[in-house]
Motif scaffolding. Structure first.
Motif, PDB file in Angstrom:
ATOM      1  N   PHE A  51     -12.591  -7.099  -6.259  1.00  0.00           N
ATOM      2  CA  PHE A  51     -12.288  -6.754  -4.873  1.00  0.00           C
ATOM      3  C   PHE A  51     -12.007  -8.066  -4.136  1.00  0.00           C
ATOM      4  O   PHE A  51     -12.920  -8.866  -3.888  1.00  0.00           O
ATOM      5  N   LYS A  52     -10.774  -8.313  -3.772  1.00  0.00           N
ATOM      6  CA  LYS A  52     -10.349  -9.594  -3.216  1.00  0.00           C
ATOM      7  C   LYS A  52      -9.967  -9.442  -1.752  1.00  0.00           C
ATOM      8  O   LYS A  52      -9.330  -8.467  -1.363  1.00  0.00           O
ATOM      9  N   ASN A  62     -18.439  -9.607   0.824  1.00  0.00           N
ATOM     10  CA  ASN A  62     -19.506  -8.639   0.556  1.00  0.00           C
ATOM     11  C   ASN A  62     -19.584  -7.564   1.635  1.00  0.00           C
ATOM     12  O   ASN A  62     -19.827  -6.380   1.339  1.00  0.00           O
ATOM     13  N   VAL A  63     -19.404  -7.959   2.888  1.00  0.00           N
ATOM     14  CA  VAL A  63     -19.469  -6.991   3.981  1.00  0.00           C
ATOM     15  C   VAL A  63     -18.324  -5.988   3.895  1.00  0.00           C
ATOM     16  O   VAL A  63     -18.521  -4.780   4.093  1.00  0.00           O
ATOM     17  N   CYS A  64     -17.130  -6.464   3.611  1.00  0.00           N
ATOM     18  CA  CYS A  64     -15.975  -5.559   3.494  1.00  0.00           C
ATOM     19  C   CYS A  64     -16.128  -4.620   2.303  1.00  0.00           C
ATOM     20  O   CYS A  64     -15.782  -3.437   2.386  1.00  0.00           O
ATOM     21  N   TYR A  65     -16.642  -5.155   1.207  1.00  0.00           N
ATOM     22  CA  TYR A  65     -16.837  -4.295   0.037  1.00  0.00           C
ATOM     23  C   TYR A  65     -17.884  -3.214   0.329  1.00  0.00           C
ATOM     24  O   TYR A  65     -17.702  -2.045  -0.034  1.00  0.00           O
ATOM     25  N   ASP A  66     -18.974  -3.586   0.989  1.00  0.00           N
ATOM     26  CA  ASP A  66     -20.010  -2.605   1.308  1.00  0.00           C
ATOM     27  C   ASP A  66     -19.510  -1.574   2.314  1.00  0.00           C
ATOM     28  O   ASP A  66     -19.957  -0.426   2.293  1.00  0.00           O
ATOM     29  N   HIS A  67     -18.578  -1.977   3.186  1.00  0.00           N
ATOM     30  CA  HIS A  67     -18.043  -1.045   4.178  1.00  0.00           C
ATOM     31  C   HIS A  67     -17.165   0.018   3.520  1.00  0.00           C
ATOM     32  O   HIS A  67     -17.246   1.202   3.873  1.00  0.00           O
ATOM     33  N   ILE A 162      -6.290  -2.765   2.248  1.00  0.00           N
ATOM     34  CA  ILE A 162      -7.355  -2.354   3.161  1.00  0.00           C
ATOM     35  C   ILE A 162      -7.495  -3.416   4.255  1.00  0.00           C
ATOM     36  O   ILE A 162      -7.578  -4.619   3.962  1.00  0.00           O
ATOM     37  N   LYS A 163      -7.513  -2.968   5.484  1.00  0.00           N
ATOM     38  CA  LYS A 163      -7.707  -3.867   6.615  1.00  0.00           C
ATOM     39  C   LYS A 163      -9.199  -3.878   6.976  1.00  0.00           C
ATOM     40  O   LYS A 163      -9.795  -2.843   7.254  1.00  0.00           O
ATOM     41  N   CYS A 164      -9.799  -5.070   6.997  1.00  0.00           N
ATOM     42  CA  CYS A 164     -11.228  -5.210   7.269  1.00  0.00           C
ATOM     43  C   CYS A 164     -11.422  -6.158   8.446  1.00  0.00           C
ATOM     44  O   CYS A 164     -10.846  -7.263   8.467  1.00  0.00           O
ATOM     45  N   GLU A 165     -12.243  -5.727   9.391  1.00  0.00           N
ATOM     46  CA  GLU A 165     -12.569  -6.573  10.541  1.00  0.00           C
ATOM     47  C   GLU A 165     -14.065  -6.556  10.835  1.00  0.00           C
ATOM     48  O   GLU A 165     -14.494  -6.579  11.987  1.00  0.00           O
ATOM     49  N   VAL A 173      -8.821  -9.065   8.219  1.00  0.00           N
ATOM     50  CA  VAL A 173      -8.371  -9.634   6.953  1.00  0.00           C
ATOM     51  C   VAL A 173      -7.878  -8.526   6.036  1.00  0.00           C
ATOM     52  O   VAL A 173      -8.242  -7.348   6.178  1.00  0.00           O
ATOM     53  N   ASP A 174      -7.038  -8.893   5.091  1.00  0.00           N
ATOM     54  CA  ASP A 174      -6.501  -7.972   4.102  1.00  0.00           C
ATOM     55  C   ASP A 174      -7.340  -8.047   2.828  1.00  0.00           C
ATOM     56  O   ASP A 174      -7.617  -9.139   2.317  1.00  0.00           O
ATOM     57  N   CYS A 175      -7.746  -6.853   2.329  1.00  0.00           N
ATOM     58  CA  CYS A 175      -8.522  -6.771   1.088  1.00  0.00           C
ATOM     59  C   CYS A 175      -7.784  -5.866   0.108  1.00  0.00           C
ATOM     60  O   CYS A 175      -7.077  -4.928   0.506  1.00  0.00           O
ATOM     61  N   PHE A 176      -7.993  -6.133  -1.173  1.00  0.00           N
ATOM     62  CA  PHE A 176      -7.269  -5.420  -2.215  1.00  0.00           C
ATOM     63  C   PHE A 176      -8.257  -4.885  -3.251  1.00  0.00           C
ATOM     64  O   PHE A 176      -9.177  -5.586  -3.660  1.00  0.00           O
TER      65      PHE A 176
END
Length: 263
Positions: A51-52, A62-67, A162-165, A173-176
């Motif tokens: 998960f990048k 870690n926060v974006c992945y948990d979200h 995925i857009k994460c804020e 930020v952009d996550c993949f």
């Protein structure tokens, strides 16, 4: 997790199931347990590692992945399989209770005594209710987990971007996600098999209830026929007895005697 124990448990209850129940067990073994053990764990094995996010801010990844992944798909499906298969243990335990009760009864009154159950594994009385309640519980569990999967992940789709804020991310930020198409296919496959199991359990409940209603109707019709035959035979017997009694009570009139005087 010891899946061999789960397989042995479900195989034991297979002989007490209907045709729909055997199909349900086949789907659970082949399309849920086997797919889960062989493929699903490998598909989701690298979900957190791959998960990048396009930021180096500490903690943002870690926060974006948990979200977006608050609960792992693998663990959620493992809980679903455990909860949906454990009710079958109640049927096995109920049959074992019947067999133990029958054994104690025969030891107490002898081998030639009247049996408590003609067939301890036949779904009659309390065992019928236990079996139906386990089916209702299976439907509730599968439906609940299908809804939870949809509610937690906001659908069964995996977007490419995925857009994460979330904090402490400095900005949006952009996550993949790693292999989103493969994960989408396996998710839809598990959801479809869960829905198929729900339909089979509903059909099995309708089959059991319909069979029970038909047996009750046949028993009532049979008792009504026996009662009608008994009443008709009793009426015929009473009529014949009345005729016989009437013949006995009628006095026989003697023939008149005439005296002839010969002069």
């Amino acid at each position: 997790m010891n899946w061999a124990f789960l397989q042995g448990l479900l195989s034991g209850v297979n002989k007490y199931s209907t045709a729909f129940g055997r199909v349900w067990l086949s789907i659970v073994f082949l399309f849920r347990v086997m797919v889960f053990v062989v493929a699903a764990e490998k598909v989701w094995g690298d979900e957190q590692k791959d998960f990048k996010c396009n930021t180096a801010q500490p903690g943002c990844h870690n926060v974006c992945y948990d979200h977006f992944f608050p609960v792992s798909h693998v663990r959620l499906w493992a809980l679903q399989l455990i909860f949906v298969t454990c009710p079958s243990l109640l049927v096995v335990m109920h049959v074992a209770y019947r067999e133990d009760r029958e054994r104690k009864h025969r030891l107490k009154y002898g081998e030639n005594c009247h049996r408590l159950y003609q067939n301890t594994g036949k779904k009659r009385g309390g065992l019928w209710w236990t079996y139906v309640l386990t089916l209702v519980f299976k439907i509730a569990v599968d439906a609940t987990f299908v809804y939870l999967l949809y509610h937690i992940y906001e659908g069964y789709d995996f977007p490419l971007l995925i857009k994460c804020e979330q904090k402490p991310c400095p900005n949006k930020v952009d996550c993949f996600i790693a292999r989103p198409t493969e994960k989408r296919i396996f998710t839809l496959f598990m959801v479809v098999t869960s829905l198929a199991c729900i339909l089979l359990s509903i059909f099995e409940i309708l089959y059991l209830v319909g069979k029970r209603c038909r047996e009750c109707f046949s028993a009532v019709h049979r008792s009504h026929r026996v009662m009608t035959n008994t009443m008709s035979s009793g009426s015929n017997l009473m009529g014949s007895n009345a005729i016989k009694m009437a013949g006995k009570d009628t006095p026989e009139t003697p023939a008149p005697s005439y005296s002839v005087a010969i002069s």
